[in-house]
Scaffold this active site. Structure first.
Site, PDB file in Angstrom:
ATOM      1  N   ARG A   1      22.804   0.887  -1.947  1.00 19.57           N
ATOM      2  CA  ARG A   1      22.356  -0.368  -2.221  1.00 19.57           C
ATOM      3  C   ARG A   1      23.537  -1.670  -2.589  1.00 19.57           C
ATOM      4  NH1 ARG A   1      17.327  -0.041   0.435  1.00 19.57           N
ATOM      5  NH2 ARG A   1      16.087   2.450  -0.432  1.00 19.57           N
TER       6      ARG A   1
ATOM      7  N   ASP B   1       1.083  -1.220  -0.084  1.00 20.13           N
ATOM      8  CA  ASP B   1      -0.117  -0.062  -0.363  1.00 20.13           C
ATOM      9  C   ASP B   1       0.849   1.656   0.104  1.00 20.13           C
ATOM     10  OD1 ASP B   1       0.843  -0.333   2.736  1.00 20.13           O
ATOM     11  OD2 ASP B   1      -1.095   0.062   3.542  1.00 20.13           O
TER      12      ASP B   1
ATOM     13  N   ASP C   1      19.498  -5.169  -0.953  1.00 21.60           N
ATOM     14  CA  ASP C   1      18.393  -4.520  -0.826  1.00 21.60           C
ATOM     15  C   ASP C   1      18.516  -3.998   0.784  1.00 21.60           C
ATOM     16  OD1 ASP C   1      16.871  -6.424   0.180  1.00 21.60           O
ATOM     17  OD2 ASP C   1      15.030  -4.944   0.130  1.00 21.60           O
TER      18      ASP C   1
ATOM     19  N   ASP D   1      17.440   0.678   7.449  1.00 22.57           N
ATOM     20  CA  ASP D   1      16.698   0.163   7.159  1.00 22.57           C
ATOM     21  C   ASP D   1      16.092  -0.436   8.912  1.00 22.57           C
ATOM     22  OD1 ASP D   1      14.829   0.897   5.594  1.00 22.57           O
ATOM     23  OD2 ASP D   1      14.886  -0.995   3.944  1.00 22.57           O
TER      24      ASP D   1
HETATM   25  P1  AMP Z   1      11.812  -3.766   3.350  1.00 23.53           P
HETATM   26  O1  AMP Z   1      12.110  -4.671   3.913  1.00 23.53           O
HETATM   27  O2  AMP Z   1      11.542  -2.568   4.634  1.00 23.53           O
HETATM   28  O3  AMP Z   1      12.870  -3.017   3.542  1.00 23.53           O
HETATM   29  O4  AMP Z   1      11.250  -3.459   2.128  1.00 23.53           O
HETATM   30  C1  AMP Z   1      11.681  -4.553   1.107  1.00 23.53           C
HETATM   31  C2  AMP Z   1      10.664  -4.102  -0.252  1.00 23.53           C
HETATM   32  O5  AMP Z   1       9.657  -3.552   0.365  1.00 23.53           O
HETATM   33  C3  AMP Z   1      10.930  -2.549  -0.629  1.00 23.53           C
HETATM   34  O6  AMP Z   1      11.407  -2.443  -2.196  1.00 23.53           O
HETATM   35  C4  AMP Z   1      10.158  -1.800  -0.156  1.00 23.53           C
HETATM   36  O7  AMP Z   1       9.603  -0.405  -0.730  1.00 23.53           O
HETATM   37  C5  AMP Z   1       9.167  -2.738  -0.382  1.00 23.53           C
HETATM   38  N1  AMP Z   1       7.820  -2.257   0.516  1.00 23.53           N
HETATM   39  C6  AMP Z   1       7.482  -2.596   1.715  1.00 23.53           C
HETATM   40  N2  AMP Z   1       7.001  -2.017   2.931  1.00 23.53           N
HETATM   41  C7  AMP Z   1       5.860  -1.836   1.267  1.00 23.53           C
HETATM   42  C8  AMP Z   1       4.629  -1.047   1.529  1.00 23.53           C
HETATM   43  N3  AMP Z   1       3.984  -1.175   2.933  1.00 23.53           N
HETATM   44  N4  AMP Z   1       3.860  -1.137   0.314  1.00 23.53           N
HETATM   45  C9  AMP Z   1       5.144  -1.069  -0.565  1.00 23.53           C
HETATM   46  N5  AMP Z   1       6.208  -1.674  -0.201  1.00 23.53           N
HETATM   47  C10 AMP Z   1       6.490  -2.303   0.170  1.00 23.53           C
HETATM   48 MG    MG Z   2      14.388  -1.618   2.778  1.00 24.74          MG
END
Ligand code: AMP
Ligand code: MG
Length: 495
Positions: A180, A122, A249, A259
């Site tokens: 990254r 979202d 990432d 993160d």
């Molecule tokens: P993260 O684990 O937070 O580093 O996120 C991993 C991937 O999932 C990244 O590409 C983020 O942008 C995407 N992502 C995480 N949460 C959301 C969300 N609520 N809506 C859209 N993309 C998300």
């Molecule tokens: Mg991330």
């Protein structure tokens, strides 16, 4: 809104690495947190920002006039599986500022709505996880560990739908860059060597300018990044920090911690500690972090390989593989040296006695493990022990006498060291924090904030900003959680 003085080097120099995109407006924004000291560091006028409509600004409703928001493209290995396209699914880079010390810093939103990279998500974020990023980031900064930092958090006034509806928020994050390992993997996976080369040049200019024009620049960058990660992971380990989601990432080229999702700090020392609810195999357990860092660096090396190789014939590629492997194979020794450097400070030793010190530190950790001692307070108690008071240490152990043998070895080692006893105690108190973000205090503060009460968050933040100063009024922030609380503690990802 007034201009921030943004530059946009990433968008300008790396075509195809981002998409221009606007934040989703927030219904009823309200400022929850603003980092005056960081704003000042960035050369922004903190007082003027506070006096203006900071809620509109930091929710994305009214951007600085020179912001040019973009969603960055990247790929990544998540829990070992490769996704060729991740990207900013809920983040936007507004631009870059040159801070007061001349360093280029990214200013980015997180939780600002859907982007072309959102996939099923979202694009939103909830108040709790964004304030968590504030708390842990500021704590890491106060612990002198390289980290991205929060400039502001604004509530959106709208719910985000998780297991239950939660108040939404946008975080404004400051980073040395958002480059990254996954940024390189994005172009490598597409076989776009021209873009990969541009990314390499951009990264070197930004983070390792001394390598500009170096004959083996790709290999030299790999080495520089590996060295930064060796230093960073050693600092994590010496602070008892568990990142929780070390996907490629989430490994920054800058060497900053980035993160803060399912991260946590150790309570009782246990190398197998893992708190993330989705980390079933313990891939990102505390004790696995150095090995995972090396694994991630090997993925970085693979992405760089076409640039390391001087030609694309088989011998040239084989030579490049061997050169890259040499760096990856050197990582454990670099890490061990960084770890030992930190441990020596934490043991209160001024001079180095290589293997002997490493054994002393390893046996100390074995003692803490066997005695289920609180990691942070046990290290801290060495300052008391240096002053002749062993009681604080013994009180942390299941069997107080278990420390006898180790303590006499440590004393014997200290006696051969250059430090005077008072200097040693002071040095120990500079190396071993008294306060870390205790999981139960963090949860308590975030739960209250989610209900609209920011006072516990603000008090905790104030405590975390002075981790090395022992003071009676902050005692509740230094206390370990009861063991049964820690045993059942779970953190959640991507929330
Ligand atoms: P993260 O684990 O937070 O580093 O996120 C991993 C991937 O999932 C990244 O590409 C983020 O942008 C995407 N992502 C995480 N949460 C959301 C969300 N609520 N809506 C859209 N993309 C998300
Ligand atoms: Mg991330």
């Amino acid at each position: 809104m007034p201009a921030f003085g943004f530059d946009h080097s990433y968008a300008r120099e790396l075509p195809g690495a981002s998409v221009a995109w606007q934040p989703t407006p927030a219904a009823a924004p309200r400022l929850l947190f603003f980092n005056d000291a960081l704003a000042d560091e960035l050369g922004l006028d903190a007082a003027a920002l506070r006096a203006g409509d900071a809620a509109a600004l930091f929710s994305g409703n009214a951007l600085p006039s020179d912001a040019q928001p973009i969603a960055q493209a990247y790929a990544g290995h998540q829990f070992g599986g490769f996704s060729p396209q991740l990207g900013d699914g809920r983040a936007l880079l507004l631009g870059e500022l040159i801070d007061r010390s001349g360093k280029r810093r990214d200013i980015a939103f997180k939780g600002s709505g859907r982007t072309p990279f959102s996939r099923g998500g979202d694009g939103k974020a909830a108040v709790g996880p964004m304030l968590r990023e504030v708390l842990i980031g500021e704590a890491m900064h106060a612990l002198r560990i390289p980290t991205t930092r929060a400039l502001a958090v604004a509530a959106t006034g709208e719910p985000v739908h998780r297991e239950r509806p939660l108040p939404g928020a946008v975080l404004t994050r400051v980073a040395a860059s958002h480059l990254r390992v996954g940024s390189f993997q994005f172009f490598a996976a597409r076989g776009d060597l021209e873009a990969l080369r541009r990314l390499l040049d951009y990264t070197i200019a930004r983070h390792d300018p001394e390598l500009i024009g170096a004959p083996d620049a790709p290999l030299a960058l790999l080495r520089a990044v590996a060295r930064r990660q060796a230093a960073l992971i050693a600092m994590w380990m010496n602070a008892g920090f568990i990142h929780g989601v070390m996907n490629t990432d989430n490994m920054a080229i800058s060497g900053e911690t980035i993160d803060y999702g399912p991260c946590a700090f150790l309570e009782a020392y246990d190398p197998a500690a893992v708190f993330s609810s989705i980390d079933h195999g313990g891939r990102y357990a505390y004790g696995n972090q150095p090995a995972i860092a090396r694994w991630n660096l090997a993925r970085f090396a693979e992405a760089l390989l076409p640039l390391v190789a001087k030609a694309d014939d088989e011998p040239a590629v084989q030579r490049a593989v061997a050169q890259a492997m040499e760096v990856i194979d050197a990582f454990p020794a670099w890490y061990a040296a960084e770890l030992l450097r930190g441990q020596r400070a934490k043991l209160g030793l001024a001079e180095g006695h290589g293997d002997e010190d490493a054994a002393l530190a390893a046996d100390w950790l074995a003692l803490l493990h066997a005695q289920r001692a609180d990691f942070t307070l046990a290290w801290r108690s060495l300052a008391n022990a240096a002053e002749g008071d062993e009681q604080p240490l013994r009180a942390l152990l299941a069997e107080p006498a278990a420390a006898d043998a180790w303590l006499s070895r440590w004393r014997e080692r200290c006696a051969r060291d250059a430090f005077a006893p008072e200097a040693r105690a002071a040095s120990l108190r500079r190396a071993n924090p008294w306060i870390i973000p205790r999981n139960q205090r963090v949860e308590e503060a975030l739960a209250a904030a989610t209900e609209g009460d920011l006072a516990p968050f603000e008090q905790l933040l104030a405590a975390l900003r002075r981790p090395f100063d022992e003071r009676p009024e902050a005692a509740r922030y230094a206390e370990p959680a009861p063991a049964d609380v820690t045993a059942g503690y779970q953190t959640f990802c991507g929330t």
